[in-house]
Design an enzyme around this catalytic site. Structure first.
Site, PDB file in Angstrom:
ATOM      1  N   ASP A 155       0.865  -1.045   0.300  1.00  0.00           N
ATOM      2  CA  ASP A 155      -0.233   0.266   0.306  1.00  0.00           C
ATOM      3  C   ASP A 155       0.713   1.228  -0.082  1.00  0.00           C
ATOM      4  O   ASP A 155       1.637   1.559   0.574  1.00  0.00           O
ATOM      5  CB  ASP A 155      -0.774   0.183   1.409  1.00  0.00           C
ATOM      6  CG  ASP A 155      -2.073  -1.073   1.313  1.00  0.00           C
ATOM      7  OD1 ASP A 155      -2.705  -0.938  -0.191  1.00  0.00           O
ATOM      8  OD2 ASP A 155      -2.321  -1.766   2.330  1.00  0.00           O
TER       9      ASP A 155
ATOM     10  N   ASP B   8     -13.721  -3.760  -1.827  1.00  0.00           N
ATOM     11  CA  ASP B   8     -13.161  -3.894  -0.538  1.00  0.00           C
ATOM     12  C   ASP B   8     -14.459  -4.832   0.316  1.00  0.00           C
ATOM     13  O   ASP B   8     -15.154  -3.350   0.397  1.00  0.00           O
ATOM     14  CB  ASP B   8     -12.492  -3.010   0.148  1.00  0.00           C
ATOM     15  CG  ASP B   8     -11.298  -1.603  -0.470  1.00  0.00           C
ATOM     16  OD1 ASP B   8     -10.337  -2.831  -0.277  1.00  0.00           O
ATOM     17  OD2 ASP B   8     -10.628  -1.227  -1.023  1.00  0.00           O
TER      18      ASP B   8
END
Length: 262
Positions: free
Chosen positions: A11, A130
């Site tokens: 990330d 997600d």
């Protein structure tokens, strides 16, 4: 039987590799290129980059990072975050990405999956969901790197993604992300019989046992891992799991008769 894949998830915020819990409280760990090269030497199968703020600001900042990393490692690189146009896809592929991951754009405009698949091929286009467990025990889709709920039935969305031709599906558990508690098994059990394309699970892996439990399922093609690897590399004791290197994890899996490449 195909080989199972172990993927390192990186990330990125700005120029830094970050990691948080439940996709929040991001902590700077280092430079993405350094971690990528290290994992490549440690026999990782793939690298996934997510721009954590790209959707929020409507742009993707990973072009330079992907271009730099792809010159030094020779495994598949997937990129997600802020991909909104076919030109975004093209630019990332030209920078060195092998696969492109859609989430926010796909939910807001599902036909974009078809357009991207028709233009660049099914194997190039992945869709990430997600998802988060709600107080009423239901599951919801989220956009903008877990910041905003999206009103879409998640089970119908999984089916639709596959019908629209996506090459792979990533299921990222927000409620388990960074916790080292293991993947959301209840969610997996609810969706496992509906999966028709390669499946990648992401979120919550904190030790070998948790990885083995999920990757040993026939319909799970890959596990995407962040903290378990990152905190081993930086030797940070704040992680509540049992950090491992990619190569040690794969050796343990092979001993358990899981087919992995070394």
């Amino acid at each position: 039987m195909n080989y199972k894949r172990i993927i390192a998830r990186l990330d990125v915020k700005g120029e830094n590799l970050v990691k948080g819990i439940n996709l929040e409280g991001l902590k700077i760990l280092g430079k993405p290129a350094d971690f990528s090269h290290h994992y490549y030497k440690e026999k990782i199968d793939e690298i996934v980059f997510f721009d954590t703020v790209a959707s929020l600001y409507g742009r993707n900042n990973l072009f330079n990072i992907v271009e730099k990393v792809s010159k030094n490692i020779f495994i598949p690189i997937s990129v997600g975050g802020g991909v909104r146009t076919l030109d975004d896809v093209r630019k990332l592929l030209n920078a060195g990405a092998d696969k492109i991951i859609l989430n926010t754009k796909a939910l807001q405009d599902p036909k974009f999956i078809n357009l991207a698949v028709n233009k660049f091929g099914s194997s190039t286009i992945l869709v990430n969901i997600d998802f988060n467990l709600q107080p009423d025990k239901s599951y919801s889709c989220f956009i903008e790197n877990g910041r905003q709920i999206f009103n879409k039935d998640i089970f119908k969305w999984i089916k639709e993604i596959q019908e629209r031709g996506a090459g792979e599906l990533i299921l990222t558990s927000i409620n388990k992300d960074g916790t080292a508690e293991g993947y959301d098994l209840d969610f997996y059990n609810k969706i496992k019989d509906t999966i028709k394309i390669p499946l990648i699970l992401s979120g919550g892996f904190g030790n070998f046992k948790q990885v083995y439990r999920m990757i040993s399922n026939e319909d799970v093609d890959a596990i995407s891992i962040a903290s378990l690897f990152h905190y081993n590399r930086v030797n940070d004791k704040s992680f509540n799991g049992s950090p491992l290197s990619p190569i040690d994890l794969k050796k343990k899996l092979i001993k358990k008769k899981i087919r992995c490449r070394l």
